[in-house]
Design a protein around this motif. Sequence first.
Motif, PDB file in Angstrom:
ATOM      1  N   ASN A 173      -4.828  -0.742  -5.364  1.00  0.00           N
ATOM      2  CA  ASN A 173      -6.055  -0.222  -4.747  1.00  0.00           C
ATOM      3  C   ASN A 173      -6.473  -1.166  -3.612  1.00  0.00           C
ATOM      4  N   GLU A 225       0.840  -1.202   0.000  1.00  0.00           N
ATOM      5  CA  GLU A 225       0.000   0.000   0.000  1.00  0.00           C
ATOM      6  C   GLU A 225       0.874   1.251   0.000  1.00  0.00           C
ATOM      7  N   SER A 226       0.485   2.224  -0.806  1.00  0.00           N
ATOM      8  CA  SER A 226       1.230   3.492  -0.945  1.00  0.00           C
ATOM      9  C   SER A 226       2.673   3.244  -1.370  1.00  0.00           C
ATOM     10  N   ASN A 247      -8.217  -2.541  -0.055  1.00  0.00           N
ATOM     11  CA  ASN A 247      -9.418  -2.569   0.768  1.00  0.00           C
ATOM     12  C   ASN A 247      -9.090  -3.231   2.108  1.00  0.00           C
ATOM     13  N   GLN A 296      -6.605  -8.489  -8.214  1.00  0.00           N
ATOM     14  CA  GLN A 296      -6.572  -8.069  -9.615  1.00  0.00           C
ATOM     15  C   GLN A 296      -7.553  -8.832 -10.492  1.00  0.00           C
ATOM     16  N   ALA A 317      -5.272  -6.204  -1.745  1.00  0.00           N
ATOM     17  CA  ALA A 317      -5.587  -5.775  -3.112  1.00  0.00           C
ATOM     18  C   ALA A 317      -5.634  -6.992  -4.029  1.00  0.00           C
ATOM     19  N   ASP A 327     -10.383  -4.293  -6.927  1.00  0.00           N
ATOM     20  CA  ASP A 327     -10.222  -2.915  -7.376  1.00  0.00           C
ATOM     21  C   ASP A 327      -8.912  -2.717  -8.133  1.00  0.00           C
TER      22      ASP A 327
END
Length: 292
Positions: free
Chosen positions: A253, A174-175, A255, A213, A211, A249
């Motif tokens: 991205n 993430e990030s 969740n 895909q 995340a 997502d």
Amino acid sequence: MKQIIKNIENNISKLGILALLISLGIMFSCEDNTLPETGSIADLTAPQSSFSFTQGVGPDEEWKDYTFSNQSQSSTTYSWAFGDGDTSTEIEPAHTFAGEGTYTVTLTAKDGLEVMSTSSQEITVIKPLVVVAITPEISGADFEDIAEVCGTGDSRDCWRLSGAAIHKTTSDGESDTRGVKYPSGNGDNRVTYQAFSVSPNTKYALTVRYALQADGDAIRASVIDGQLSNFSEFASATLLGQESGTINDGKGNFNTITVSFETGANTDISILFDHDGNTKDSYLDNAAVKPE
């Protein structure tokens, strides 16, 4: 002579009526038409005073609040004295004490004949201690490979479980930080596992970011009642909670999977993340377990 006899007969008749009236008066005066009030049985069942109590529970000042359960028998009226100057005549009153202390609570129970019974109990009012639940420190929770993490600098060493292949790490967390990568395909299922201690009988929540895909892919988060020594034990382990993340997502991205659980008597638990042959690479990052 006839008149004398007639006068005698009249007097006898009057005396008979008088005797009859006196007899009836005695009979009526011997009857007691006064009935005891409901709950009273004269000379058979005397009142018996008895009660129990419950302390209030809540986040504020409810510990000062007490409710009283009246368990008296053969009684019709009640008088309560709470030991702090307050009284009540309710059958089952509620009372708020001013603060900590020992109070003698007395209940006097009466029946309809004014026969009474008294019982007393000492109540020690104490503010409950606030127990702060353990917030476990998850080693390598952000999956960053930094100096001294898990003793080796490799965050995967915090998450290994015998009998299972450990996850891969990637810069696609993430990030754009480091995180977990679960490679695609049925032949490369990876497992992420860690054991730690928590407070007993406490509500917690496990959260982790993920995340995906591809639609139909998933990452599963499990909370285990106890700790595993080998992945083979997972199939029969008792779970405190389990949830799957299924939102696709796309890469980058993230969740959140949340698993709410209660620890029960066991203070040693563990968490495990896995997948089941995702069709595309999937990702995990930033795990945490905190009291709710």
